[in-house]
Design a protein around this motif. Structure first.
Motif, PDB file in Angstrom:
ATOM      1  N   TYR A 157       1.176  -1.312  -0.130  1.00 50.37           N
ATOM      2  CA  TYR A 157      -0.587   0.103  -0.131  1.00 50.37           C
ATOM      3  C   TYR A 157       0.826   1.347  -0.390  1.00 50.37           C
ATOM      4  O   TYR A 157       0.744   2.155   1.187  1.00 50.37           O
ATOM      5  N   GLY A 158       1.975   1.613  -1.645  1.00 50.18           N
ATOM      6  CA  GLY A 158       2.774   2.449  -0.872  1.00 50.18           C
ATOM      7  C   GLY A 158       2.338   3.303  -1.760  1.00 50.18           C
ATOM      8  O   GLY A 158       0.331   3.394  -1.744  1.00 50.18           O
ATOM      9  N   TYR A 159       2.448   4.940  -2.037  1.00 51.70           N
ATOM     10  CA  TYR A 159       2.058   5.833  -2.520  1.00 51.70           C
ATOM     11  C   TYR A 159       1.316   5.663  -4.077  1.00 51.70           C
ATOM     12  O   TYR A 159       1.840   4.942  -4.861  1.00 51.70           O
ATOM     13  N   PRO A 160      -0.137   5.697  -4.108  1.00 52.30           N
ATOM     14  CA  PRO A 160      -0.774   5.472  -5.265  1.00 52.30           C
ATOM     15  C   PRO A 160       0.012   6.981  -5.957  1.00 52.30           C
ATOM     16  O   PRO A 160       0.137   7.247  -5.841  1.00 52.30           O
ATOM     17  N   GLY A 161      -1.082   6.582  -7.664  1.00 57.76           N
ATOM     18  CA  GLY A 161      -0.331   7.217  -8.914  1.00 57.76           C
ATOM     19  C   GLY A 161      -1.071   8.306  -8.513  1.00 57.76           C
ATOM     20  O   GLY A 161      -2.521   8.543  -7.609  1.00 57.76           O
ATOM     21  N   LEU A 162      -0.926   9.470  -9.583  1.00 56.25           N
ATOM     22  CA  LEU A 162      -1.756  10.407 -10.231  1.00 56.25           C
ATOM     23  C   LEU A 162      -3.079   9.848 -10.481  1.00 56.25           C
ATOM     24  O   LEU A 162      -3.134   9.576 -11.760  1.00 56.25           O
ATOM     25  N   LEU A 163      -4.505  10.250  -9.301  1.00 52.81           N
ATOM     26  CA  LEU A 163      -6.064   9.413  -9.932  1.00 52.81           C
ATOM     27  C   LEU A 163      -5.784  11.440 -11.391  1.00 52.81           C
ATOM     28  O   LEU A 163      -6.751  10.592 -12.471  1.00 52.81           O
ATOM     29  N   ILE A 164      -5.443  11.843 -11.633  1.00 53.74           N
ATOM     30  CA  ILE A 164      -5.765  12.477 -12.468  1.00 53.74           C
ATOM     31  C   ILE A 164      -5.560  12.953 -14.055  1.00 53.74           C
ATOM     32  O   ILE A 164      -5.556  13.090 -14.560  1.00 53.74           O
ATOM     33  N   LYS A 165      -4.286  11.755 -14.287  1.00 54.99           N
ATOM     34  CA  LYS A 165      -3.404  11.120 -14.484  1.00 54.99           C
ATOM     35  C   LYS A 165      -4.478   9.827 -15.547  1.00 54.99           C
ATOM     36  O   LYS A 165      -4.253   8.958 -15.941  1.00 54.99           O
ATOM     37  N   TYR A 166      -4.862   9.372 -14.595  1.00 58.60           N
ATOM     38  CA  TYR A 166      -5.418   7.649 -14.587  1.00 58.60           C
ATOM     39  C   TYR A 166      -6.515   7.662 -15.036  1.00 58.60           C
ATOM     40  O   TYR A 166      -8.180   8.299 -14.159  1.00 58.60           O
ATOM     41  N   GLU A 167      -6.675   7.532 -16.755  1.00 63.79           N
ATOM     42  CA  GLU A 167      -8.255   7.271 -17.579  1.00 63.79           C
ATOM     43  C   GLU A 167      -9.409   7.085 -16.744  1.00 63.79           C
ATOM     44  O   GLU A 167     -10.235   6.902 -16.876  1.00 63.79           O
ATOM     45  N   PRO A 168      -8.996   5.351 -16.516  1.00 61.61           N
ATOM     46  CA  PRO A 168     -10.523   4.697 -15.629  1.00 61.61           C
ATOM     47  C   PRO A 168     -10.976   5.063 -14.496  1.00 61.61           C
ATOM     48  O   PRO A 168     -12.112   5.424 -14.295  1.00 61.61           O
ATOM     49  N   PHE A 169     -10.562   5.871 -14.197  1.00 63.63           N
ATOM     50  CA  PHE A 169     -10.919   6.764 -13.252  1.00 63.63           C
ATOM     51  C   PHE A 169     -11.631   7.631 -13.181  1.00 63.63           C
ATOM     52  O   PHE A 169     -12.500   8.635 -12.985  1.00 63.63           O
ATOM     53  N   LEU A 170     -11.316   8.880 -14.109  1.00 63.39           N
ATOM     54  CA  LEU A 170     -12.132  10.084 -15.024  1.00 63.39           C
ATOM     55  C   LEU A 170     -13.447   9.464 -15.704  1.00 63.39           C
ATOM     56  O   LEU A 170     -14.137  10.300 -14.897  1.00 63.39           O
ATOM     57  N   ASN A 171     -12.507   8.408 -16.751  1.00 64.30           N
ATOM     58  CA  ASN A 171     -14.034   8.380 -16.780  1.00 64.30           C
ATOM     59  C   ASN A 171     -14.839   7.371 -16.108  1.00 64.30           C
ATOM     60  O   ASN A 171     -16.333   7.683 -17.066  1.00 64.30           O
TER      61      ASN A 171
END
Length: 496
Positions: A157-171
């Motif tokens: 459970y380390g640092y997560p990626g930047l969600l503003i760049k993560y397409e599945p989340f944004l979509n």
């Protein structure tokens, strides 16, 4: 032979059309009397064949009769299928929402903080907790499966990626708003925050300065007010008009307040918390256009939008026009509709590129860079087709609870009235017809071991009220227990 000759004679004597109509009438009368008595379709078909062959009508009407039987069979099958589906839906909803979950000692605010915030309740485990805005239902199974899958496949459970760049989340948000609200969002308009209050606080800092005014319609969730006072902003209350069980906007006063150049922001809670009022298209449009006219930035809190009840239509302010959209920050989160507040994730849509850039900078300056990794998974799975099916079942159950509460109080204690709920699972009970003062109402609820939300803090300045907010998002057996306690408490008071 004689019978055939007889009918040939009649046919030559009368007009052929009249004769055929007469035969059809006889055929219809015979079959209408015999058919209900015939249990076997083959018997009915035999009589039809006999009659039609005898009178030469087979070729004309055989297809019609066959089609009639086919339609009857199809309708019966559809009816049986519909009844089966309805029964399956009832059983599914009972399994999802009818199960009582013991939440004591689970580190939750709703139950474990009673002794801290409400010490007047001597036995917390006996209290009916129908106050704070979260639900007593197990979370959507698809969300749980997603989190469990992540734990099973990757236990780091380390640092997560930047969600503003993560397409599945944004979509997931883009698709959800498009199909449910006809609102188009571009990926670059989305920003990630921890929760609604953090979003609002950041926008307060971004779009106003100390001692400048923030217009807030009351009653409203009190922490929206607190976020402004804590950073030195001036609260400009726009009290809503309470009439016939609903709240209405005082547009005359609102325009006066918006015209004041010291007022820089308006907070618009749509649907309204605490009452569940769904503002109409015309109301939303008028508010948004007035903000645009007087250059006041609009914060549209729409976190209860997905809980709009059947028969009502939610309008996203930014969907009205591009100009309004460019002057609005719209807050979306599945935390209310899917009970995910503990996973600390929210989103705000800011179409204005410069304001979006400034918001990101201000957000980062307050130490926010990463979202909760499990919150990300829950967010995506909530805004999915599987999540949508669960939400449909949830709303059916909420409506059932609301109708049950209406019927129960009407029959058992009609002096306690229920405000019309148009969205959410938080509505208000009006105790004014009991003719009891606020403190007495409060004491009866305490003595009855019922914890409802006192609305005193929802006004500015604070004021006592005979309105109390009740949370009905719980198994119906728990709601009934709560209502029984309330009714018993007030009936006992009436006898004294």
């Amino acid at each position: 032979m004689k019978i055939h000759c007889f009918f040939l004679f009649i046919g030559s004597t009368y007009n052929l059309k009249i004769f055929i109509n007469f035969l059809l009438f006889c055929r219809y009368k015979m079959l209408s009397k015999l058919r209900p008595k015939m249990k076997k379709k083959q018997t009915v078909k035999y009589l039809i064949n006999f009659f039609d062959n005898t009178f030469g009508l087979r070729n004309i009407y055989f297809q019609q009769i066959a089609q009639e039987f086919k339609m009857q069979e199809s309708n019966q099958q559809k009816q049986m299928q519909s009844e089966n589906e309805k029964q399956q839906q009832i059983e599914r909803q009972k399994e999802l929402f009818g199960t009582v979950v013991n939440r004591m000692h689970s580190h939750c605010l709703k139950y474990d903080a009673i002794s801290i915030f409400f010490p007047e309740y001597q036995n917390p485990e006996e209290v009916s907790c129908n106050w704070v805005g979260d639900m007593d239902f197990n979370v959507c199974p698809y969300i749980t499966e997603g989190i469990q899958k992540r734990i099973k496949t990757n236990n780091i459970y380390g640092y997560p990626g930047l969600l503003i760049k993560y397409e599945p989340f944004l979509n997931s948000l883009i698709s959800w708003c498009r199909r449910r609200h006809s609102y188009e969002i571009q990926p670059q308009q989305i920003n990630i925050t921890q929760n609604t209050l953090q979003t609002i606080s950041t926008l307060y800092r971004l779009k106003s300065k100390k001692n400048q005014g923030i217009i807030i319609q009351t009653p409203i969730y009190y922490k929206i007010i607190d976020q402004a006072t804590m950073i030195g902003r001036k609260i400009v209350p726009n009290p809503l008009i309470f009439q016939d069980g609903l709240y209405y906007i005082n547009f005359e006063l609102l325009e006066e307040q918006l015209a004041d150049p010291n007022n820089k922001i308006m907070v618009f809670c749509n649907p309204l918390n605490p009452s569940g009022r769904v503002w109409t298209y015309d109301e939303v449009k008028r508010v948004a256009e007035l903000c645009l006219k007087y250059d006041v930035f609009l914060i549209s809190d729409e976190i209860f939008a997905d809980l709009t009840l059947p028969g009502y239509k939610h309008t996203i302010a930014g969907s009205i026009s591009n100009e309004i959209n460019n002057n609005t920050a719209t807050i979306f989160t599945p935390s209310k509709a899917f009970n995910l507040s503990g996973l600390s994730i929210s989103t705000v849509v800011i179409p204005n590129q410069e304001i979006h850039r400034q918001f990101t900078q201000k957000n980062n300056s307050q130490g926010f860079y990463y979202a909760n990794i499990f919150g990300q998974i829950a967010y995506e799975n909530a805004y999915s087709f599987q999540g949508e099916q669960w939400l449909t079942d949830l709303m059916d159950y909420i409506v059932s609870n609301y109708e049950f509460m209406q019927q129960y109080l009407t029959e058992q204690y009609p002096d306690i009235e229920i405000l019309q709920m148009q969205a959410g699972y938080l509505t208000m009970l009006d105790f004014s017809k009991t003719n009891l003062p606020y403190q007495k109402i409060k004491q009866i609820l305490i003595n009855s071991n019922v914890l409802l939300e006192d609305l005193s803090d929802f006004f500015y300045p604070k004021q006592t009220s005979q309105l109390f907010r009740i949370n009905i998002a719980c198994p119906q057996v728990k709601l009934k227990e709560c209502l029984e306690k309330i009714v018993h408490g007030f009936k006992s008071q009436s006898k004294n």
